[in-house]
Design a protein around this motif. Structure first.
Motif, mmCIF file in Angstrom:
data_model
loop_
_atom_site.group_PDB
_atom_site.id
_atom_site.type_symbol
_atom_site.label_atom_id
_atom_site.label_comp_id
_atom_site.label_asym_id
_atom_site.label_seq_id
_atom_site.Cartn_x
_atom_site.Cartn_y
_atom_site.Cartn_z
ATOM 1 N N VAL A 288 4.160 11.352 54.934
ATOM 2 C CA VAL A 288 3.423 10.845 53.781
ATOM 3 C C VAL A 288 2.157 11.681 53.629
ATOM 4 C CG1 VAL A 288 2.256 8.879 52.734
ATOM 5 C CG2 VAL A 288 4.288 8.499 54.142
ATOM 6 N N ASP A 289 2.004 12.294 52.459
ATOM 7 C CA ASP A 289 0.826 13.110 52.172
ATOM 8 C C ASP A 289 0.174 12.570 50.906
ATOM 9 O OD1 ASP A 289 -1.085 14.976 51.628
ATOM 10 O OD2 ASP A 289 0.255 16.697 51.557
ATOM 11 N N LEU A 290 -0.953 11.875 51.073
ATOM 12 C CA LEU A 290 -1.688 11.334 49.935
ATOM 13 C C LEU A 290 -2.876 12.243 49.659
ATOM 14 C CD1 LEU A 290 -2.204 9.174 47.817
ATOM 15 C CD2 LEU A 290 -3.384 7.822 49.542
ATOM 16 N N GLY A 291 -2.766 12.996 48.563
ATOM 17 C CA GLY A 291 -3.820 13.932 48.217
ATOM 18 C C GLY A 291 -4.608 13.502 47.005
ATOM 19 N N SER A 292 -5.431 14.397 46.514
ATOM 20 C CA SER A 292 -6.248 14.103 45.343
ATOM 21 C C SER A 292 -5.412 14.072 44.071
ATOM 22 C CB SER A 292 -7.355 15.150 45.203
ATOM 23 O OG SER A 292 -8.132 14.921 44.043
ATOM 24 N N ASN A 293 -4.456 14.992 43.962
ATOM 25 C CA ASN A 293 -3.695 15.117 42.721
ATOM 26 C C ASN A 293 -2.235 14.746 42.840
ATOM 27 O OD1 ASN A 293 -5.819 15.844 41.146
ATOM 28 N ND2 ASN A 293 -5.154 17.921 40.746
ATOM 29 N N SER A 294 -1.768 14.325 44.002
ATOM 30 C CA SER A 294 -0.351 13.984 44.130
ATOM 31 C C SER A 294 -0.119 13.177 45.404
ATOM 32 C CB SER A 294 0.515 15.251 44.158
ATOM 33 O OG SER A 294 0.228 16.037 45.302
ATOM 34 N N LEU A 295 1.050 12.560 45.434
ATOM 35 C CA LEU A 295 1.535 11.832 46.605
ATOM 36 C C LEU A 295 2.906 12.382 46.944
ATOM 37 C CD1 LEU A 295 1.663 9.420 48.644
ATOM 38 C CD2 LEU A 295 2.542 8.033 46.747
ATOM 39 N N THR A 296 3.102 12.762 48.204
ATOM 40 C CA THR A 296 4.370 13.352 48.632
ATOM 41 C C THR A 296 4.968 12.546 49.769
ATOM 42 O OG1 THR A 296 3.650 15.581 48.016
ATOM 43 C CG2 THR A 296 5.494 15.420 49.557
ATOM 44 N N PHE A 297 6.264 12.248 49.647
ATOM 45 C CA PHE A 297 7.056 11.704 50.740
ATOM 46 C C PHE A 297 8.068 12.766 51.158
ATOM 47 C CE2 PHE A 297 5.782 7.915 48.390
ATOM 48 C CZ PHE A 297 5.373 7.056 49.401
ATOM 49 N N ALA A 298 8.345 12.833 52.447
ATOM 50 C CA ALA A 298 9.397 13.724 52.943
ATOM 51 C C ALA A 298 10.065 13.044 54.127
ATOM 52 C CB ALA A 298 8.822 15.084 53.348
ATOM 53 N N TRP A 299 11.390 13.006 54.104
ATOM 54 C CA TRP A 299 12.157 12.374 55.178
ATOM 55 C C TRP A 299 13.197 13.359 55.670
ATOM 56 C CZ3 TRP A 299 17.156 11.284 56.511
ATOM 57 C CH2 TRP A 299 17.368 10.292 57.484
ATOM 58 N N SER A 300 13.335 13.462 56.991
ATOM 59 C CA SER A 300 14.306 14.397 57.544
ATOM 60 C C SER A 300 14.847 13.884 58.867
ATOM 61 C CB SER A 300 13.675 15.776 57.764
ATOM 62 O OG SER A 300 14.621 16.681 58.319
ATOM 63 N N ASP A 301 16.132 14.175 59.095
ATOM 64 C CA ASP A 301 16.745 13.917 60.394
ATOM 65 C C ASP A 301 16.953 15.215 61.161
ATOM 66 O OD1 ASP A 301 18.752 15.124 58.967
ATOM 67 O OD2 ASP A 301 20.186 13.470 59.147
ATOM 68 N N GLY A 302 16.355 16.299 60.685
ATOM 69 C CA GLY A 302 16.506 17.603 61.309
ATOM 70 C C GLY A 302 17.515 18.478 60.615
ATOM 71 N N ASN A 303 18.538 17.866 60.028
ATOM 72 C CA ASN A 303 19.559 18.630 59.314
ATOM 73 C C ASN A 303 19.255 18.713 57.820
ATOM 74 O OD1 ASN A 303 21.249 18.980 61.660
ATOM 75 N ND2 ASN A 303 21.837 16.828 61.446
ATOM 76 N N ASP A 304 18.803 17.611 57.273
ATOM 77 C CA ASP A 304 18.555 17.521 55.839
ATOM 78 C C ASP A 304 17.100 17.160 55.602
ATOM 79 O OD1 ASP A 304 19.116 17.476 53.133
ATOM 80 O OD2 ASP A 304 19.598 15.343 53.126
ATOM 81 N N ILE A 305 16.572 17.582 54.453
ATOM 82 C CA ILE A 305 15.220 17.236 54.093
ATOM 83 C C ILE A 305 15.231 16.663 52.678
ATOM 84 C CG2 ILE A 305 14.786 19.630 53.383
ATOM 85 C CD1 ILE A 305 12.156 17.080 54.596
ATOM 86 N N GLN A 306 14.573 15.534 52.494
ATOM 87 C CA GLN A 306 14.476 14.894 51.189
ATOM 88 C C GLN A 306 13.004 14.780 50.804
ATOM 89 O OE1 GLN A 306 17.575 11.741 50.235
ATOM 90 N NE2 GLN A 306 17.360 11.425 52.429
ATOM 91 N N PRO A 307 12.537 15.637 49.879
ATOM 92 C CA PRO A 307 11.155 15.525 49.405
ATOM 93 C C PRO A 307 11.078 14.683 48.140
ATOM 94 C CG PRO A 307 12.081 17.599 48.665
ATOM 95 C CD PRO A 307 13.202 16.849 49.377
ATOM 96 N N SER A 308 9.941 14.063 47.909
ATOM 97 C CA SER A 308 9.707 13.299 46.689
ATOM 98 C C SER A 308 8.227 13.398 46.352
ATOM 99 C CB SER A 308 10.125 11.833 46.870
ATOM 100 O OG SER A 308 9.974 11.106 45.679
ATOM 101 N N ILE A 309 7.919 14.140 45.274
ATOM 102 C CA ILE A 309 6.532 14.428 44.896
ATOM 103 C C ILE A 309 6.196 13.664 43.623
ATOM 104 C CG2 ILE A 309 4.882 16.249 44.332
ATOM 105 C CD1 ILE A 309 6.869 18.225 45.664
ATOM 106 N N HIS A 310 5.033 13.029 43.622
ATOM 107 C CA HIS A 310 4.605 12.226 42.479
ATOM 108 C C HIS A 310 3.238 12.727 42.015
ATOM 109 C CE1 HIS A 310 7.804 9.309 43.568
ATOM 110 N NE2 HIS A 310 7.511 9.730 44.780
#
Length: 579
Positions: A288-310
């Motif tokens: 979870v990255d809560l910044g000034s201009n956006s919020l990012t989630f990223a989930w991974s099990d090592g094989n796959d990566i799922q990002p979600s930027i708002h």
């Protein structure tokens, strides 16, 4: 036998250019391992009156020179490379950035619940802003659609819809409207268009809009109703974002010339580090990255990566969107002191006008943390929907929560950060919580592919602050009844047996850095990830919050309706976690 030559070592300067702050970190070998030598932070200079992002990087590098006593820039302000015999300069430079504006995108598709959902999911892998959307469900007339298209002035059009070999006429009709709008704008810059729909319509779409726009073709996001393919359109949109936005940042070309690696958006570098960390430790990691201009989630099990930027959720200018996405009362429910809806709205408005300000009073701090809870909650709801996780559990299970952002690293007490995350995410299971206390994880993400040993060695040197471990059982019970029991064997001797009542959150002290063996036994139907009533034994390590946090408040959280009782309960939770 000729001995193998030792692996070449380098020194690295890595810049992370945000919209508010620019961080530059120096990493180089000390003895047999890479270490962070120094870090400098300065206000970013991509906005007026400077309009040159490289000035902030140069200023941060000058601070590093003062800290280390070494020269990194020559008299002309250019980076000295490689490291010289007098130890001036640096071998490698890399840069990540979240300072560019979002990619203004107009989405065209047939059905909201099919191709358009998939399109938005793919677009959340970059910093984007949806300026409008056309679909079959749109009630606007053709004239109004064209007028709205002209007013939107998107950087990118993305057309999806139709299964491969399926119906064609309806999507072509929408494409014709887009073509008409683009032609009216023919006196402006040539727009970019991605087509990722029915494969049979690739050539007709080119013929319709190819003279007026640069057409990029990607694989159909929904080749069939049951199949979703996003990788190709994510690749194309990522390349366009870097070309159209990152490379247009004023002053960025000098930094690109210095760089030894491709320039990456901060969110992409952060997601890459999450995947690397998950693979390194063979566990599931949520970032979870809560910044000034956006919020990012990223989930991974090592094989796959799922990002979600708002890009409409952030603690800077985007915070004003809370006024239309939630209510003042939703923010106020997390504030332990008396505050009015008008005060809450005023704070949000002023924060959006002055995004670099920091809380100066305790009430301002609680307002910022309350707003952060709502930002994360709203972003999580979207992300869970995008990633198609089980609605009943909200978050897919993970073993580690990795967070970053100035709100967390500058928090007066780590217990405030821990409670904020548990309130906003409401996770269940057993997991550790770590904080990027120096805000350098995206910087490390740039090195993960080509310099993995450097990343591992830096991560082993307390770059991450261990906030502690959390046990959060799922299930409902009676207030005052025991939700789970535990027995702890402390490193160095000593044991402890106790239980935690349903409705409470408790912090069991464990010496920071010390190990403890914990046997957990849920009562009744409570579930900690191994089935209702099933327990486990784990080894945990004490953190800055105190050790082991047991969150038995239930999911979803339930707050008293009476305002005085609610404030009293929120204050108690803060007290229990040392916040």
């Amino acid at each position: 036998m000729i001995p193998e030559a030792p692996e070449r070592t380098y020194s690295f300067l890595i810049a992370d250019c945000g919209s508010s702050t620019t961080n530059v970190v120096l990493i180089e070998p000390v003895g047999q391992a890479y270490r962070i030598i120094a870090k400098a932070s300065v206000p970013s200079t991509g906005m007026p009156p400077w309009n040159d992002i490289s000035q902030g990087v140069q200023e941060a590098i000058k601070q590093l020179s003062e800290i280390t006593g070494r020269q990194f820039l020559n008299d002309q302000g250019a980076l000295i490379r490689p490291t010289q015999p007098d130890f001036s300069g640096v071998d490698r430079f890399a840069v990540v950035s979240s300072a560019a504006s979002p990619l203004r995108t107009l989405i065209v598709g047939l059905f909201e619940e099919v191709s358009m959902i998939s399109t938005r999911k793919a677009l959340r892998s970059i910093y984007y802003e949806e300026v409008d959307a056309f679909s079959l469900a749109d009630k606007r007339s053709e004239q109004d659609l064209v007028a709205d298209l002209l007013q939107a002035e998107p950087d990118l059009y993305i057309i999806t819809g139709g299964t491969d070999g399926g119906a064609e006429n309806r999507l072509l009709q929408l494409t014709e409207l887009v073509s008409l709008g683009i032609k009216v704008h023919s006196n402006t810059k040539r727009p970019q268009l991605i087509y990722a729909g029915n494969i049979n319509l690739r050539e007709p779409v080119r013929q319709l809009v190819g003279e007026s726009a640069n057409v990029h073709v990607a694989n159909n996001v929904r080749p069939s109703l049951e199949v979703e393919h996003l990788e190709d359109v994510m690749r194309v949109t990522g390349e366009l974002y870097e070309d159209l936005k990152i490379r247009s940042i004023q002053g960025i070309h000098e930094l690109v010339d210095w760089s030894s690696y491709p320039m990456l958006p901060t969110a992409r570098a952060f997601a890459g580090l999450i995947q690397y960390f998950a693979a390194l430790h063979n566990q599931r990691v949520l970032g979870v990255d809560l910044g000034s201009n956006s919020l990012t989630f990223a989930w991974s099990d090592g094989n796959d990566i799922q990002p979600s930027i708002h890009t409409d959720l952030g603690l800077g200018r985007p915070i004003r969107n809370l006024n239309k996405l939630t209510t003042p009362e939703s923010i106020m429910q997390w504030i332990p002191s008396e505050v009015s809806p008008a005060e809450t709205m005023d704070y949000i408005f002023n924060k959006s006008l002055h995004p670099t300000t920091i809380p100066m009073t305790e009430k301002d701090l609680h307002l910022e943390q309350g707003a952060a809870r709502e930002l994360i909650r709203i972003g999580l709801e979207r992300t869970v929907k995008d990633w198609q996780w089980q609605e009943k559990s909200k978050l897919s299970p993970f073993s580690m929560l990795l967070v970053r952002g100035a709100l967390f690293s500058n928090s007066p007490r780590p217990g405030q950060s821990m409670l904020l995350l548990l309130d906003a995410l409401q996770p269940t299971g057993i997991f550790s919580v770590a904080l990027d206390q120096y805000n350098i994880l995206p910087a490390l993400g740039t090195l993960a592919v080509e310099q993995p040993s450097a990343v591992v060695q830096v991560l082993e040197t307390a770059v991450l602050s261990n906030l502690g471990w959390v046990i959060a059982p799922a299930g409902k019970g009676q207030i005052g009844k025991t939700a789970l029991e535990f027995e702890i064997e402390f490193e160095g001797g000593g044991t402890m047996k106790d239980g935690v009542e349903y409705g409470r959150i408790e912090n069991i002290p464990i010496t920071p850095g010390k190990a403890a063996k914990v046997t957990i036994t849920p009562t009744g139907r409570f579930d900690i990830g191994f089935g209702p009533g099933n327990g486990t034994t784990i080894t945990v390590y004490g953190g800055t919050v105190g050790g082991l946090v047991v969150d038995a408040r239930g999911r979803p959280l339930s707050l008293p309706e009476d305002e005085a009782d609610r404030r009293s309960l929120v204050r108690k939770w803060l007290w229990d976690l040392g916040g």
